[in-house]
Design a protein around this motif. Structure first.
Motif, PDB file in Angstrom:
ATOM      1  N   VAL A 163      -5.131  14.089   5.269  1.00 22.75           N
ATOM      2  CA  VAL A 163      -3.903  13.166   4.902  1.00 22.75           C
ATOM      3  C   VAL A 163      -2.969  13.222   6.889  1.00 22.75           C
ATOM      4  N   SER A 164      -2.567  14.708   6.509  1.00 27.58           N
ATOM      5  CA  SER A 164      -1.553  15.252   7.506  1.00 27.58           C
ATOM      6  C   SER A 164      -2.212  14.858   8.499  1.00 27.58           C
ATOM      7  N   LEU A 165      -3.134  15.024   8.762  1.00 26.78           N
ATOM      8  CA  LEU A 165      -3.852  15.505  10.052  1.00 26.78           C
ATOM      9  C   LEU A 165      -4.147  14.032  10.671  1.00 26.78           C
ATOM     10  N   LEU A 166      -4.542  12.893   9.616  1.00 31.67           N
ATOM     11  CA  LEU A 166      -4.204  11.915  10.112  1.00 31.67           C
ATOM     12  C   LEU A 166      -3.234  10.595  10.303  1.00 31.67           C
ATOM     13  N   ARG A 167      -2.063  11.117   9.503  1.00 30.18           N
ATOM     14  CA  ARG A 167      -0.950  11.097  10.121  1.00 30.18           C
ATOM     15  C   ARG A 167      -0.467  10.788  11.096  1.00 30.18           C
ATOM     16  N   ARG A 168      -0.664  12.055  11.669  1.00 34.20           N
ATOM     17  CA  ARG A 168       0.197  12.703  13.707  1.00 34.20           C
ATOM     18  C   ARG A 168      -0.434  12.063  13.584  1.00 34.20           C
ATOM     19  N   ARG A 169      -1.442  11.009  13.777  1.00 30.50           N
ATOM     20  CA  ARG A 169      -2.160  10.584  14.286  1.00 30.50           C
ATOM     21  C   ARG A 169      -1.816   8.986  15.063  1.00 30.50           C
ATOM     22  N   LEU A 170      -1.940   8.712  13.863  1.00 32.32           N
ATOM     23  CA  LEU A 170      -1.761   7.077  13.380  1.00 32.32           C
ATOM     24  C   LEU A 170      -0.148   6.829  12.802  1.00 32.32           C
ATOM     25  N   THR A 171       0.894   7.322  13.431  1.00 29.10           N
ATOM     26  CA  THR A 171       2.165   6.492  12.698  1.00 29.10           C
ATOM     27  C   THR A 171       2.903   4.892  12.794  1.00 29.10           C
ATOM     28  N   THR A 172       2.209   4.825  11.686  1.00 30.33           N
ATOM     29  CA  THR A 172       2.135   3.362  10.909  1.00 30.33           C
ATOM     30  C   THR A 172       2.250   2.605   9.849  1.00 30.33           C
ATOM     31  N   PRO A 173       3.044   2.080   9.251  1.00 26.19           N
ATOM     32  CA  PRO A 173       3.265   1.696   7.888  1.00 26.19           C
ATOM     33  C   PRO A 173       1.631   0.800   7.418  1.00 26.19           C
ATOM     34  N   ASN A 174       0.886   0.772   8.332  1.00 28.75           N
ATOM     35  CA  ASN A 174      -0.375  -0.699   8.359  1.00 28.75           C
ATOM     36  C   ASN A 174      -1.384   0.437   7.508  1.00 28.75           C
ATOM     37  N   LEU A 175      -1.256   1.745   8.094  1.00 28.78           N
ATOM     38  CA  LEU A 175      -2.274   3.283   7.293  1.00 28.78           C
ATOM     39  C   LEU A 175      -1.860   2.960   6.034  1.00 28.78           C
ATOM     40  N   VAL A 192      -8.947   6.489  -0.147  1.00 23.28           N
ATOM     41  CA  VAL A 192      -9.398   5.245   0.346  1.00 23.28           C
ATOM     42  C   VAL A 192      -8.294   5.039   1.633  1.00 23.28           C
ATOM     43  N   MET A 193      -8.950   5.296   2.711  1.00 24.32           N
ATOM     44  CA  MET A 193      -7.516   5.366   3.729  1.00 24.32           C
ATOM     45  C   MET A 193      -8.975   4.073   4.732  1.00 24.32           C
ATOM     46  N   TYR A 194      -7.445   3.285   5.190  1.00 24.63           N
ATOM     47  CA  TYR A 194      -8.014   1.993   5.790  1.00 24.63           C
ATOM     48  C   TYR A 194      -6.327   1.569   7.059  1.00 24.63           C
TER      49      TYR A 194
END
Length: 501
Positions: A163-175, A192-194
């Protein structure tokens, strides 16, 4: 009763039985005590149960030594409690969470997840603190989806790290991230991520409903869970994408797809997915559009070559020799002059030899496996020709078919191609070219009948809008890719903010 209705009735029975079991447990109202935890965790040798007297107050501490770091335990729990001077433990331990005295099952589950459980009998207070810390595999390069260009990191077996690997690329509260606990014995965590306001709400709810209705003892990998969530579980073709690259998963989220990540598995499932996407590589967007389009064409048409090449050899030599030019027919006749078997048995024999070499190479250490694959292929191929068990032309055709089956970046799609190739060979030996075309028509009918999360599996081969063709077999320049793929039914169609609806 149809198979689908029978399966649904079995799921309903399991859900009702599980609900009645929970009701029975709650009716008993088991109070959390140290003796009951010890009785429940009997013969669990890594359980550490100690009793401390802090500020003239008894504290029972429970944790699993194999899942907790003792240094962290002392610094975050024991030392603050010693300095508390009798204050409320919830004020002294800010990361602690309270557990009701009758929630015995909650306390046991927290203990098994690597949390530390504290019991204050004089206060009738039970706390759990997340002290989970274990050794894990470091982030390394992806071996299944290796690329020359682009990021080189990959997912690992820890859900938090993925999850942290995706958070680094998508710094948005919409994740958005929704976690579930599934598996009656393993209690796996599933995320479940979207992207909110981009992903289709119906797709999100459909995935959540399917995960909530999964009844199984446990999952050891994402590929196992994926089979229980797909629309058509009896099909050999994968209906969800599978990736272990964070950049590929990020691109899927931006396109309006949904990710499913299982704790303990280094892969993420992408849904919905289409048939043509199984032949796309993350490197396609790092290459120039012309090179990426060429590579996609090679991968896709390699599918039809690998299923038609050896089966065509069987059908032509068995039923249609008049279709070959005289010179080529003479070469094939001379090549098979010493072979005592019919073409179908000859082809099946060599295909099975290739499969055996492939499986043996995978199961052995890397250096030994590569040596066996190369030397074994050369030795067995040469010996088979000299012994008259196979023709030299067939050795070439089987080798080409084996190489072409590995072109799809998706390993599950490669396995599906290997399976259906045997079906084409057998029906070619029975009915010839007519059987090949009949099997090809059945294959297309099957693919057209498949869906991925309710979306037709053959999109964008049969595009829902013409702009899907810009990112199908042909990868257009980036300036032309303005709309998201319509198979994801994204809430926002355009990928650029200019002229957004």
């Amino acid at each position: 009763m149809s198979a689908k209705e029978w399966w649904r009735s079995q799921v309903d029975k399991l859900v009702a039985a599980k609900a009645s079991g929970r009701t029975h447990s709650n009716d008993q109202g088991t109070t959390i005590t140290s003796d009951r935890i010890k009785a429940q965790m009997q013969n669990v040798d890594d359980l550490n149960s100690t009793s401390w007297v802090m500020n003239d107050e008894v504290v029972h501490v429970f944790f699993l030594e194999t899942m907790v770091d003792n240094t962290q335990l002392y610094e975050t729990i024991f030392l603050p409690l010693q300095r508390s001077d009798g204050r409320d433990p919830l004020q002294v331990l800010p990361f602690a969470k309270g557990i009701a005295m009758h929630e015995f099952e909650t306390a046991i589950n927290a203990l098994l997840r690597g949390h530390t459980v504290l019991i204050f009998p004089e206060r009738d207070l039970v706390l759990e603190i997340n002290t989970f810390q274990v050794e894990h595999r470091a982030i390394s390069q992806s071996e299944n989806e290796a690329t020359v260009l682009g990021p080189q990191d990959s997912f690992v077996e820890m859900l938090q790290i993925n999850v942290s690997l995706l958070r680094r690329r998508l710094t948005t509260p919409n994740l958005k991230i929704c976690t579930y606990t599934i598996g009656t014995e393993t209690h796996n965590k599933v995320a479940v991520m979207y992207l909110d306001k981009i992903a289709n709400d119906q797709n999100v709810e459909r995935i959540k409903t399917r995960i909530a209705n999964v009844q199984y003892q446990g999952f050891v990998g994402m590929a196992v869970l994926k089979q229980m969530l797909e629309d058509k579980p009896y099909s050999p073709f994968p209906q969800f994408g599978l990736t272990n690259r964070p950049d590929n998963a990020t691109a899927a989220l931006l396109d309006g797809r949904i990710l499913i990540i299982l704790n303990g598995s280094p892969e993420a499932a992408i849904c919905p997915s289409s048939f043509l996407e199984m032949f796309s590589s993350p490197e396609d967007f790092y290459n120039r559009w012309s090179t990426a389009s060429l590579l996609r064409f090679i991968r896709f048409f390699g599918l039809f070559i690998t299923i038609m090449l050896t089966s065509g050899y069987v059908s032509v030599l068995t039923y249609h020799p008049e279709m070959l030019p005289p010179a080529l027919l003479t070469i094939l006749s001379e090549s098979r002059s010493k072979v005592p078997f019919p073409p179908v048995l000859e082809v099946l024999f060599m295909e099975l030899v290739i499969e055996i070499l492939r499986e043996a190479g995978i199961r052995m250490p890397t250096k030994i496996g590569q040596t066996i694959g190369i030397v074994g292929g050369i030795v067995i191929g040469t010996a088979s020709v000299q012994a008259g068990l196979a023709s030299n032309i067939l050795i070439v055709l089987v080798s080409i078919s084996a190489l072409l089956s590995f072109l799809p970046p998706n390993f599950l799609m490669s396995n599906a191609i290997r399976l259906i190739r045997y079906a084409f060979i057998i029906i070619a030996g029975a009915l010839g070219l007519y059987g090949q075309l009949l099997m090809l028509a059945f294959l297309f009918a099957h693919l057209l009948n498949l869906t991925s999360l309710g979306t037709p599996y053959m999109t964008p081969g049969i595009p829902r809008q013409w702009t899907d063709l810009f990112n199908s077999l042909f990868r257009a320049p980036m300036k032309f890719i303005v709309f998201r793929n319509r198979m994801s039914r994204a809430e926002r169609e355009k990928v650029r903010p200019i002229g957004e609806e």
